[in-house]
Design a protein around this motif. Sequence first.
Motif, PDB file in Angstrom:
ATOM      1  N   TYR A 160       2.459  78.088  -2.228  1.00  0.00           N
ATOM      2  CA  TYR A 160       2.688  79.534  -2.216  1.00  0.00           C
ATOM      3  C   TYR A 160       1.728  80.203  -3.200  1.00  0.00           C
ATOM      4  CZ  TYR A 160       7.136  78.361   0.023  1.00  0.00           C
ATOM      5  OH  TYR A 160       8.102  77.874   0.873  1.00  0.00           O
ATOM      6  N   PHE A 161       1.214  81.363  -2.801  1.00  0.00           N
ATOM      7  CA  PHE A 161       0.302  82.139  -3.634  1.00  0.00           C
ATOM      8  C   PHE A 161       0.928  83.500  -3.916  1.00  0.00           C
ATOM      9  CE2 PHE A 161      -3.552  85.054  -3.610  1.00  0.00           C
ATOM     10  CZ  PHE A 161      -3.879  84.811  -4.930  1.00  0.00           C
ATOM     11  N   GLN A 162       0.949  83.874  -5.212  1.00  0.00           N
ATOM     12  CA  GLN A 162       1.561  85.142  -5.606  1.00  0.00           C
ATOM     13  C   GLN A 162       0.569  86.009  -6.378  1.00  0.00           C
ATOM     14  OE1 GLN A 162       2.844  82.261  -7.530  1.00  0.00           O
ATOM     15  NE2 GLN A 162       3.912  81.463  -5.742  1.00  0.00           N
ATOM     16  N   VAL A 163       0.572  87.306  -6.077  1.00  0.00           N
ATOM     17  CA  VAL A 163      -0.210  88.270  -6.848  1.00  0.00           C
ATOM     18  C   VAL A 163       0.718  89.383  -7.301  1.00  0.00           C
ATOM     19  CG1 VAL A 163      -2.012  90.029  -6.793  1.00  0.00           C
ATOM     20  CG2 VAL A 163      -2.401  87.833  -5.675  1.00  0.00           C
ATOM     21  N   VAL A 164       0.748  89.630  -8.602  1.00  0.00           N
ATOM     22  CA  VAL A 164       1.410  90.819  -9.141  1.00  0.00           C
ATOM     23  C   VAL A 164       0.311  91.816  -9.474  1.00  0.00           C
ATOM     24  CG1 VAL A 164       2.868  91.759 -10.974  1.00  0.00           C
ATOM     25  CG2 VAL A 164       3.334  89.465 -10.063  1.00  0.00           C
ATOM     26  N   SER A 165       0.456  93.051  -8.972  1.00  0.00           N
ATOM     27  CA  SER A 165      -0.580  94.073  -9.157  1.00  0.00           C
ATOM     28  C   SER A 165       0.063  95.375  -9.599  1.00  0.00           C
ATOM     29  CB  SER A 165      -1.373  94.272  -7.869  1.00  0.00           C
ATOM     30  OG  SER A 165      -0.520  94.595  -6.787  1.00  0.00           O
ATOM     31  N   ASP A 166      -0.765  96.260 -10.139  1.00  0.00           N
ATOM     32  CA  ASP A 166      -0.246  97.567 -10.552  1.00  0.00           C
ATOM     33  C   ASP A 166      -0.458  98.599  -9.459  1.00  0.00           C
ATOM     34  OD1 ASP A 166      -2.926  98.362 -10.705  1.00  0.00           O
ATOM     35  OD2 ASP A 166      -3.027  98.190 -12.890  1.00  0.00           O
ATOM     36  N   SER A 167      -0.097  99.843  -9.732  1.00  0.00           N
ATOM     37  CA  SER A 167      -0.170 100.881  -8.699  1.00  0.00           C
ATOM     38  C   SER A 167      -1.603 101.256  -8.352  1.00  0.00           C
ATOM     39  CB  SER A 167       0.598 102.128  -9.153  1.00  0.00           C
ATOM     40  OG  SER A 167       0.068 102.625 -10.371  1.00  0.00           O
ATOM     41  N   GLN A 168      -2.568 100.848  -9.188  1.00  0.00           N
ATOM     42  CA  GLN A 168      -3.997 101.086  -8.891  1.00  0.00           C
ATOM     43  C   GLN A 168      -4.616  99.875  -8.202  1.00  0.00           C
ATOM     44  OE1 GLN A 168      -2.831 102.021 -12.271  1.00  0.00           O
ATOM     45  NE2 GLN A 168      -2.393 103.908 -11.139  1.00  0.00           N
ATOM     46  N   ASP A 169      -3.805  98.920  -7.799  1.00  0.00           N
ATOM     47  CA  ASP A 169      -4.239  97.729  -7.063  1.00  0.00           C
ATOM     48  C   ASP A 169      -5.006  96.739  -7.931  1.00  0.00           C
ATOM     49  OD1 ASP A 169      -3.902  96.475  -4.590  1.00  0.00           O
ATOM     50  OD2 ASP A 169      -5.930  96.952  -3.942  1.00  0.00           O
ATOM     51  N   ASN A 170      -4.844  96.835  -9.237  1.00  0.00           N
ATOM     52  CA  ASN A 170      -5.464  95.859 -10.121  1.00  0.00           C
ATOM     53  C   ASN A 170      -4.602  94.601 -10.172  1.00  0.00           C
ATOM     54  OD1 ASN A 170      -7.685  97.517 -11.171  1.00  0.00           O
ATOM     55  ND2 ASN A 170      -6.058  98.723 -12.128  1.00  0.00           N
ATOM     56  N   LEU A 212       2.895  87.981  -1.591  1.00  0.00           N
ATOM     57  CA  LEU A 212       3.153  86.550  -1.444  1.00  0.00           C
ATOM     58  C   LEU A 212       2.483  86.028  -0.183  1.00  0.00           C
ATOM     59  CD1 LEU A 212       4.813  83.914  -2.170  1.00  0.00           C
ATOM     60  CD2 LEU A 212       6.560  84.816  -0.604  1.00  0.00           C
ATOM     61  N   MET A 213       1.861  84.863  -0.284  1.00  0.00           N
ATOM     62  CA  MET A 213       1.332  84.164   0.882  1.00  0.00           C
ATOM     63  C   MET A 213       1.909  82.760   0.929  1.00  0.00           C
ATOM     64  SD  MET A 213      -2.691  85.260   1.076  1.00  0.00           S
ATOM     65  CE  MET A 213      -3.189  86.985   1.052  1.00  0.00           C
ATOM     66  N   ASP A 214       2.446  82.385   2.071  1.00  0.00           N
ATOM     67  CA  ASP A 214       2.951  81.042   2.348  1.00  0.00           C
ATOM     68  C   ASP A 214       1.841  80.320   3.109  1.00  0.00           C
ATOM     69  OD1 ASP A 214       3.951  78.931   3.941  1.00  0.00           O
ATOM     70  OD2 ASP A 214       5.925  79.807   4.120  1.00  0.00           O
ATOM     71  N   VAL A 215       1.210  79.311   2.466  1.00  0.00           N
ATOM     72  CA  VAL A 215      -0.014  78.708   2.977  1.00  0.00           C
ATOM     73  C   VAL A 215       0.248  77.270   3.421  1.00  0.00           C
ATOM     74  CG1 VAL A 215      -2.448  78.228   2.489  1.00  0.00           C
ATOM     75  CG2 VAL A 215      -1.290  80.139   1.333  1.00  0.00           C
ATOM     76  N   SER A 216      -0.329  76.899   4.555  1.00  0.00           N
ATOM     77  CA  SER A 216      -0.171  75.552   5.099  1.00  0.00           C
ATOM     78  C   SER A 216      -1.198  74.604   4.499  1.00  0.00           C
ATOM     79  CB  SER A 216      -0.317  75.583   6.619  1.00  0.00           C
ATOM     80  OG  SER A 216      -1.652  75.924   6.971  1.00  0.00           O
ATOM     81  N   LEU A 217      -1.049  73.318   4.784  1.00  0.00           N
ATOM     82  CA  LEU A 217      -1.962  72.309   4.275  1.00  0.00           C
ATOM     83  C   LEU A 217      -3.387  72.528   4.769  1.00  0.00           C
ATOM     84  CD1 LEU A 217      -2.090  69.705   2.564  1.00  0.00           C
ATOM     85  CD2 LEU A 217      -1.706  68.418   4.678  1.00  0.00           C
ATOM     86  N   ASN A 219      -4.682  75.419   5.230  1.00  0.00           N
ATOM     87  CA  ASN A 219      -5.126  76.694   4.652  1.00  0.00           C
ATOM     88  C   ASN A 219      -4.923  77.906   5.558  1.00  0.00           C
ATOM     89  OD1 ASN A 219      -6.170  75.537   2.104  1.00  0.00           O
ATOM     90  ND2 ASN A 219      -7.581  74.505   3.501  1.00  0.00           N
ATOM     91  N   TRP A 220      -3.994  77.797   6.498  1.00  0.00           N
ATOM     92  CA  TRP A 220      -3.573  78.957   7.295  1.00  0.00           C
ATOM     93  C   TRP A 220      -2.358  79.579   6.631  1.00  0.00           C
ATOM     94  CZ3 TRP A 220      -5.491  82.181  10.610  1.00  0.00           C
ATOM     95  CH2 TRP A 220      -4.659  82.981  11.395  1.00  0.00           C
ATOM     96  N   VAL A 221      -2.336  80.916   6.584  1.00  0.00           N
ATOM     97  CA  VAL A 221      -1.213  81.628   5.984  1.00  0.00           C
ATOM     98  C   VAL A 221      -0.126  81.818   7.031  1.00  0.00           C
ATOM     99  CG1 VAL A 221      -0.477  83.726   4.820  1.00  0.00           C
ATOM    100  CG2 VAL A 221      -2.754  82.791   4.361  1.00  0.00           C
ATOM    101  N   ASN A 222       1.027  81.219   6.780  1.00  0.00           N
ATOM    102  CA  ASN A 222       2.136  81.320   7.722  1.00  0.00           C
ATOM    103  C   ASN A 222       2.863  82.655   7.630  1.00  0.00           C
ATOM    104  OD1 ASN A 222       1.905  78.513   8.607  1.00  0.00           O
ATOM    105  ND2 ASN A 222       2.726  77.981   6.592  1.00  0.00           N
ATOM    106  N   VAL A 223       3.069  83.131   6.394  1.00  0.00           N
ATOM    107  CA  VAL A 223       3.840  84.353   6.158  1.00  0.00           C
ATOM    108  C   VAL A 223       3.179  85.140   5.040  1.00  0.00           C
ATOM    109  CG1 VAL A 223       6.112  85.334   5.623  1.00  0.00           C
ATOM    110  CG2 VAL A 223       5.969  83.116   6.767  1.00  0.00           C
ATOM    111  N   VAL A 224       3.147  86.468   5.179  1.00  0.00           N
ATOM    112  CA  VAL A 224       2.648  87.357   4.131  1.00  0.00           C
ATOM    113  C   VAL A 224       3.704  88.417   3.832  1.00  0.00           C
ATOM    114  CG1 VAL A 224       0.941  89.096   3.476  1.00  0.00           C
ATOM    115  CG2 VAL A 224       0.214  87.079   4.770  1.00  0.00           C
ATOM    116  N   THR A 225       4.008  88.596   2.554  1.00  0.00           N
ATOM    117  CA  THR A 225       4.699  89.795   2.085  1.00  0.00           C
ATOM    118  C   THR A 225       3.670  90.577   1.289  1.00  0.00           C
ATOM    119  OG1 THR A 225       6.852  88.711   1.950  1.00  0.00           O
ATOM    120  CG2 THR A 225       6.570  90.727   0.682  1.00  0.00           C
TER     121      THR A 225
END
Length: 233
Positions: A160-170, A212-217, A219-225
């Motif tokens: 799983y890959f996670q990014v926390v960003s601010d309101s300016q997309d940083n 959030l990205m749910d990534v397969s072995l 390297n395909w992303v199964n689910v994106v939030t």
Amino acid sequence: MLVFSCSEDADDNLDITLQQYVATTSFETGAVIACAASDISNEAVLTFFYPEPGATNTRFYQTETIDVDEADFSNYTQKFIDSDPIFNGALRRFSQITDTDSWIIITFELDGEIKISNPIRTKIATKPTLWEDIITIDQTQSQMPLFSWQDNVAGDNAIYFQVVSDSQDNLLSGTYTNQNQFQYYKLNNVVLNITPNTPPILDTGVAYNITLMDVSLDNWVNVVTLNKSFIAE
């Protein structure tokens, strides 16, 4: 996901297969972080990658069909398409209109060497990416929200890959976990961290986003939030 150089200038004098490109140059495989997803309308494949600081001459290589040996570099030809910055350049993204599955490899040059991603198996025709909110946010611990989600919701999860960003997309933090949870500002279960610096403390009462990205072995992303908003408590 940061200061970097990312040049994608095409050079007509270069050979077009990946095998020819690396034939006389030192290279490292598995050295570019990259994955791909179908877009929300399932009309395009989006290929994401992390451009390391100092990287140059980024290239996009692709097979003609899915039914080839993905480890054979001679099956990949260069496609001259540009990438766009996301999270204000902390990551970049190639977009390609297609309805056909293939294998993709991303390369760039760094420290006198060609860096090569693992092969990415696109599945726009066979397993389109789901774009839906699967995240629960627990803010019991002030300024350190705990994000969790159903494990392996679409099957075939590897990481799983996670990014926390601010309101300016940083990008404030970019992390990978094997577990279906991540707590901001904690690295106890993080297996790969691409956060450029120590992430800032979240300000209470201020809006932030979690992706959030749910990534397969392969390297395909199964689910994106994508950019789920929350107010830090």
